[in-house]
Design an enzyme around this catalytic site. Sequence first.
Site, PDB file in Angstrom:
ATOM      1  N   ASP A 260       0.872  -1.158   0.000  1.00  0.00           N
ATOM      2  CA  ASP A 260       0.000   0.000   0.000  1.00  0.00           C
ATOM      3  C   ASP A 260       0.922   1.224   0.000  1.00  0.00           C
ATOM      4  O   ASP A 260       2.104   1.129   0.338  1.00  0.00           O
ATOM      5  CB  ASP A 260      -0.926   0.000   1.231  1.00  0.00           C
ATOM      6  CG  ASP A 260      -2.120   0.926   1.010  1.00  0.00           C
ATOM      7  OD1 ASP A 260      -3.151   0.754   1.683  1.00  0.00           O
ATOM      8  OD2 ASP A 260      -2.022   1.802   0.130  1.00  0.00           O
TER       9      ASP A 260
HETATM   10  C1  GLC Z   1      -4.197   4.493  -0.275  1.00  0.00           C
HETATM   11  C2  GLC Z   1      -5.103   3.297  -0.053  1.00  0.00           C
HETATM   12  C3  GLC Z   1      -5.040   2.310  -1.178  1.00  0.00           C
HETATM   13  C4  GLC Z   1      -4.815   3.054  -2.475  1.00  0.00           C
HETATM   14  C5  GLC Z   1      -3.418   3.619  -2.414  1.00  0.00           C
HETATM   15  C6  GLC Z   1      -3.093   4.484  -3.641  1.00  0.00           C
HETATM   16  O1  GLC Z   1      -3.627   4.928   0.907  1.00  0.00           O
HETATM   17  O2  GLC Z   1      -4.977   2.613   1.170  1.00  0.00           O
HETATM   18  O3  GLC Z   1      -6.277   1.585  -1.179  1.00  0.00           O
HETATM   19  O4  GLC Z   1      -4.945   2.182  -3.583  1.00  0.00           O
HETATM   20  O5  GLC Z   1      -3.179   4.366  -1.242  1.00  0.00           O
HETATM   21  O6  GLC Z   1      -3.905   5.602  -3.650  1.00  0.00           O
END
Ligand code: GLC
Length: 732
Positions: A260
Amino acid sequence: MTLGIALLALSCCESASDKPVYLDEKKPLELRVEDALSRMTLEEKVKVLHAQSKFSSAGVPRLGIPDLWCTDGPHGIRPEVLWDKWRQAGWTNDSCVAFPALTCLAATWSEEMSALYGKSIGEEARYREKDVLLGPGVNIYRTPLNGRNFEYMGEDPCLASVMVVPYIQEVQKNGVAVCVKHYALNNQESLRHEYDAVVDDRTLNEIYLPAFKAAVQQGGAWSIMGSYNLYKGQHVCHNQYLLNDILKGEWGFDGAVISDWGGCHDTDEAITNGLDLEFGTWTDGLTMGATNGYDAYHLAHAYLERLRDGRASEEVLNDKVRRVLRLNFRTAMRSDKPYGSLCSPEHYEAARRIGGEGIVLLKNEGGLLPVKADAKKILVVGENAIKMMTVGGGSSSLKVQREVSPLDGIRAAAPAGVQVVYERGYVGDVSGSYNGVVTGQDLSESRSSAQLIADACSQAADADVVIFVGGLNKAAHQDCEDSDRYGLELPYGQDAVIKALAAVNPSLAVVIVSGNAVAMPWVEDVNAIVEAWYGGSEAGNAIADVLFGKVNPSGKLPFTFPIRLEDNGAHALGAYDPKATEAHYSEGIFVGYRWAQKHGIKPLFAFGHGLSYTAFEYSNPKAKRSVMRADGTLKMSVTVTNTGELAGKEVVQLYIKDVEASLERPEMELKAFRKIALEPGESKVVEFVVTPDMLKFYDPAKGDWVLEPGRFVACIGASSEDIRHRIGFEVK
Ligand code: GLC
């Protein structure tokens, strides 16, 4: 023939077709991966393992291997941001269709709708030339306060496991990878980067892993996103047990684990504990820092140093690179991909159909709905009738080409000559932008809440029907990433508005726009209640289709609506604490209806509940035999008849009860379901095949699933609390 000899054989015939093996798409994927790997330098291998911009990672230009581009989100394709910022790039051709939030898709209980969803969103991602779609999310609904439940598929592992597979398969047919998230145990937003999920093995395996396992083993997901939280004291983006032992070991996942954004916190763990592609890190490799130099990522220079001085093995490196190359060859480097499409009529139609099939008719007394043809005045009340819901809520926020509001939809569907009047009713969140995308709506309001209620009630007095549209929204501490809700209640004084309207006109229908359960202290005062979810671009049309009867509602709740928060397991045990850096899943496997049934708690509305404008009768329950061999199967069937005047769809649900077991088991567990369409008077025989897997439970002492012989009951019904027939059988 070993791989090496195969490679030798191929390379010698390379001269025949001078194209290098890795570029020849007719060659088997694994040979192409090995060939590409063998050509890459150490620096090139490390370079493909981390981001080079906000949403892209490098390929190998020297070899003609392209960059990989990722995009949010689970409900639609995020507008383009700047190379290295979250801010909008300001494109004018990246508006999209917003499909309904995944709670709505789950509420369709329809694999057909899941396939339609995946096909449609996959085409939009493909058209936008994205290689990895950062979705779908399948984290289990543990608490009604989790800010991101709207992005997920409910409280039951069987429902989420079945519903996630067609979405994945159809997205990936476009040459776009899904990135199923957030693996695993990201069941709250409070302290999401810090809390350590403390879960027993049985609960982990029976509740929180199945949907991800199905995504990998049935769906064939090409990438998985590690979650922010910790498990067993390790961040899940680099977690030996969840990534190496289970995901890649037990389940045989051959794709790439993507962190993430900002989920990677430790270089050595990132190297050894299963992370393959690092995104969004905010670190200079050693300390937290604002400069985001991509070479300072954990899987960048820090990794290269360890490889050069022998602290890190090239074998582990090669496994990561193989996974990223596989991801690349399946997407960016695939030449026979369809072209995709964006904002097509088919995609709007898909959004409307999924919305219409997911909307849940919770209550409908006195036949208030569908709205009568002779209604002359319809009053619509509530901020959620007009407020755009596709902007906000975190990374799933979108820039849509258009969004039909509930009021727009009702106005468009109302027969000619019918007066549709609107009253605000209450003021909620008047913000109109997220991450640089603006709604353009001016929701400012000068009247007091008392005045707003008075104005709505004065209009309600002579209305033939009053439709209140409220619920939650995508503001912080509502349905929104990075924050949880503070309570189960409807915000902004909506309860008072609903009570006042009900007192003035009993022909009141309440439409809840939300991604979470809400308390309904007025439930006895209101004749009709609809859960409309976040319907996306076609929200208003889908809602109007149901309210006016163009679509006969067939949605079923993918999670329990408790009467009060304490009726939910985590809250009854005080096991949800938004300020604690340890989340103890003390309720164990007793999540959702499992908790309610164990404690005899009547929910406000039960898991699997959903009414129709027609009625269905279940008859003639049958089982092939009364005894099932432990290694065999048992066919069962029930006849379902549409006894009403309207065509409709029913979700026939099969729950299994284990009468006696060596470990405590839930009263019953969903194990299969079928959605069927029936014309008035039509009957269909719905068949289920009970398999051993449906009867097993996870025994932590054995570290495996076990089937204990004995008595079981197949409970077949229209919801978890509306069981129509029980068929007992014995497993020998
Ligand atoms: C965010 C989310 C994730 C997302 C990523 C990119 O913090 O937790 O679901 O795809 O970052 O935006």
